[in-house]
Design a protein around this motif. Structure first.
Motif, PDB file in Angstrom:
ATOM      1  N   PHE A  72       0.815  -1.210   0.000  1.00  0.00           N
ATOM      2  CA  PHE A  72       0.000   0.000   0.000  1.00  0.00           C
ATOM      3  C   PHE A  72       0.854   1.268   0.000  1.00  0.00           C
ATOM      4  O   PHE A  72       0.512   2.249  -0.669  1.00  0.00           O
ATOM      5  CB  PHE A  72      -0.983  -0.002   1.173  1.00  0.00           C
ATOM      6  CG  PHE A  72      -2.176  -0.870   0.933  1.00  0.00           C
ATOM      7  CD1 PHE A  72      -3.137  -0.512   0.003  1.00  0.00           C
ATOM      8  CD2 PHE A  72      -2.336  -2.057   1.623  1.00  0.00           C
ATOM      9  CE1 PHE A  72      -4.235  -1.317  -0.240  1.00  0.00           C
ATOM     10  CE2 PHE A  72      -3.437  -2.865   1.396  1.00  0.00           C
ATOM     11  CZ  PHE A  72      -4.389  -2.506   0.462  1.00  0.00           C
ATOM     12  N   GLU A  73       1.953   1.266   0.720  1.00  0.00           N
ATOM     13  CA  GLU A  73       2.817   2.445   0.728  1.00  0.00           C
ATOM     14  C   GLU A  73       3.487   2.652  -0.629  1.00  0.00           C
ATOM     15  O   GLU A  73       3.653   3.787  -1.073  1.00  0.00           O
ATOM     16  CB  GLU A  73       3.867   2.324   1.842  1.00  0.00           C
ATOM     17  CG  GLU A  73       3.289   2.327   3.242  1.00  0.00           C
ATOM     18  CD  GLU A  73       2.521   3.590   3.586  1.00  0.00           C
ATOM     19  OE1 GLU A  73       2.971   4.695   3.218  1.00  0.00           O
ATOM     20  OE2 GLU A  73       1.461   3.467   4.217  1.00  0.00           O
ATOM     21  N   VAL A  75       2.251   1.636  -3.621  1.00  0.00           N
ATOM     22  CA  VAL A  75       1.205   2.105  -4.540  1.00  0.00           C
ATOM     23  C   VAL A  75       0.903   3.579  -4.272  1.00  0.00           C
ATOM     24  O   VAL A  75       0.732   4.369  -5.208  1.00  0.00           O
ATOM     25  CB  VAL A  75      -0.063   1.236  -4.433  1.00  0.00           C
ATOM     26  CG1 VAL A  75      -1.225   1.846  -5.187  1.00  0.00           C
ATOM     27  CG2 VAL A  75       0.216  -0.168  -4.942  1.00  0.00           C
ATOM     28  N   GLY A  76       0.859   3.976  -2.997  1.00  0.00           N
ATOM     29  CA  GLY A  76       0.637   5.375  -2.658  1.00  0.00           C
ATOM     30  C   GLY A  76       1.708   6.281  -3.243  1.00  0.00           C
ATOM     31  O   GLY A  76       1.406   7.353  -3.789  1.00  0.00           O
ATOM     32  N   ALA A 112      -6.715   8.596  -4.073  1.00  0.00           N
ATOM     33  CA  ALA A 112      -6.281   7.192  -4.083  1.00  0.00           C
ATOM     34  C   ALA A 112      -4.922   7.042  -3.404  1.00  0.00           C
ATOM     35  O   ALA A 112      -4.698   6.090  -2.647  1.00  0.00           O
ATOM     36  CB  ALA A 112      -6.229   6.669  -5.521  1.00  0.00           C
ATOM     37  N   ALA A 113      -4.010   7.988  -3.666  1.00  0.00           N
ATOM     38  CA  ALA A 113      -2.693   7.943  -3.025  1.00  0.00           C
ATOM     39  C   ALA A 113      -2.825   8.088  -1.516  1.00  0.00           C
ATOM     40  O   ALA A 113      -2.231   7.311  -0.749  1.00  0.00           O
ATOM     41  CB  ALA A 113      -1.793   9.048  -3.583  1.00  0.00           C
ATOM     42  N   CYS A 116      -4.314   4.890  -0.013  1.00  0.00           N
ATOM     43  CA  CYS A 116      -3.336   3.794   0.077  1.00  0.00           C
ATOM     44  C   CYS A 116      -2.351   4.038   1.216  1.00  0.00           C
ATOM     45  O   CYS A 116      -2.016   3.110   1.963  1.00  0.00           O
ATOM     46  CB  CYS A 116      -2.582   3.641  -1.241  1.00  0.00           C
ATOM     47  SG  CYS A 116      -3.552   2.860  -2.535  1.00  0.00           S
ATOM     48  N   VAL A 119      -4.169   3.353   4.508  1.00  0.00           N
ATOM     49  CA  VAL A 119      -4.370   1.918   4.731  1.00  0.00           C
ATOM     50  C   VAL A 119      -3.059   1.277   5.185  1.00  0.00           C
ATOM     51  O   VAL A 119      -3.035   0.476   6.124  1.00  0.00           O
ATOM     52  CB  VAL A 119      -4.928   1.232   3.466  1.00  0.00           C
ATOM     53  CG1 VAL A 119      -4.865  -0.286   3.590  1.00  0.00           C
ATOM     54  CG2 VAL A 119      -6.349   1.679   3.199  1.00  0.00           C
ATOM     55  N   GLY A 120      -1.951   1.654   4.543  1.00  0.00           N
ATOM     56  CA  GLY A 120      -0.646   1.114   4.930  1.00  0.00           C
ATOM     57  C   GLY A 120      -0.265   1.458   6.364  1.00  0.00           C
ATOM     58  O   GLY A 120       0.192   0.597   7.117  1.00  0.00           O
TER      59      GLY A 120
END
Length: 163
Positions: A72-73, A75-76, A112-113, A116, A119-120
């Motif tokens: 997640f990090e 993708v962010g 979205a960033a 993500c 969430v991370g």
């Protein structure tokens, strides 16, 4: 290049997105997500008090929560880069500047960033034994996510104000 025709909200985003990206990148790469007297670690490596560090990439298996945090990090970070590139294109290319859809798409990339990233950090921060020892790099990722999220809000406001 005439910046006078660009919304003040977009100009603020020109600061927020790169600053958010920089703070997130520093936190992302630093091994100080959690720190105790004998060691400190991040999402990519762990270091002992004698400064011997070991990359998690060398470990044969990692807990699923750490892999999820890394995913997640990462993708962010990629989405922040995409938002930054689209913001630059929106400012420099007249075709992009005239269309509201690019501001909305850029805002979606920012949201979205930020999502993500959050969430991370939630996955990492809720692990037993870690949550009481969170350190500065963890905080930098949170601040970077907040800045990018605020940039997304400003891009939406800019698109709506444009009509």
């Amino acid at each position: 290049m005439d910046l006078s025709s660009i919304s003040v909200f977009v100009k603020v985003c020109m600061i927020l997105i790169p600053l958010g990206a920089l703070l997130h990148l520093i936190g992302f790469a630093s091994p100080y997500w959690a720190s105790v007297p004998n060691f400190h670690g991040g999402i990519w490596k762990i270091c002992k008090v004698n400064r011997l560090c070991e990359d998690y990439l060398d470990w044969p298996s990692l807990p699923g929560w750490l892999r999820a945090t890394q995913f997640f990090e990462t993708v962010g970070l990629i989405l922040i880069g995409a938002a930054g590139i689209l913001l630059i294109l929106t400012i420099l290319v007249q075709m992009f500047r005239d269309k509201k859809i690019f501001s909305i798409l850029n805002a979606i990339l920012c949201f979205a960033a930020a999502g993500c990233i959050f969430v991370g950090v939630i996955i990492y921060g809720t692990q037993d034994g870690i949550s009481t020892y969170l350190s500065w790099a963890f905080g930098l990722c949170i601040v970077g996510g907040i800045l990018v999220g605020v940039a997304g809000v400003l891009l939406i406001v800019s698109a709506v104000a444009r009509g």
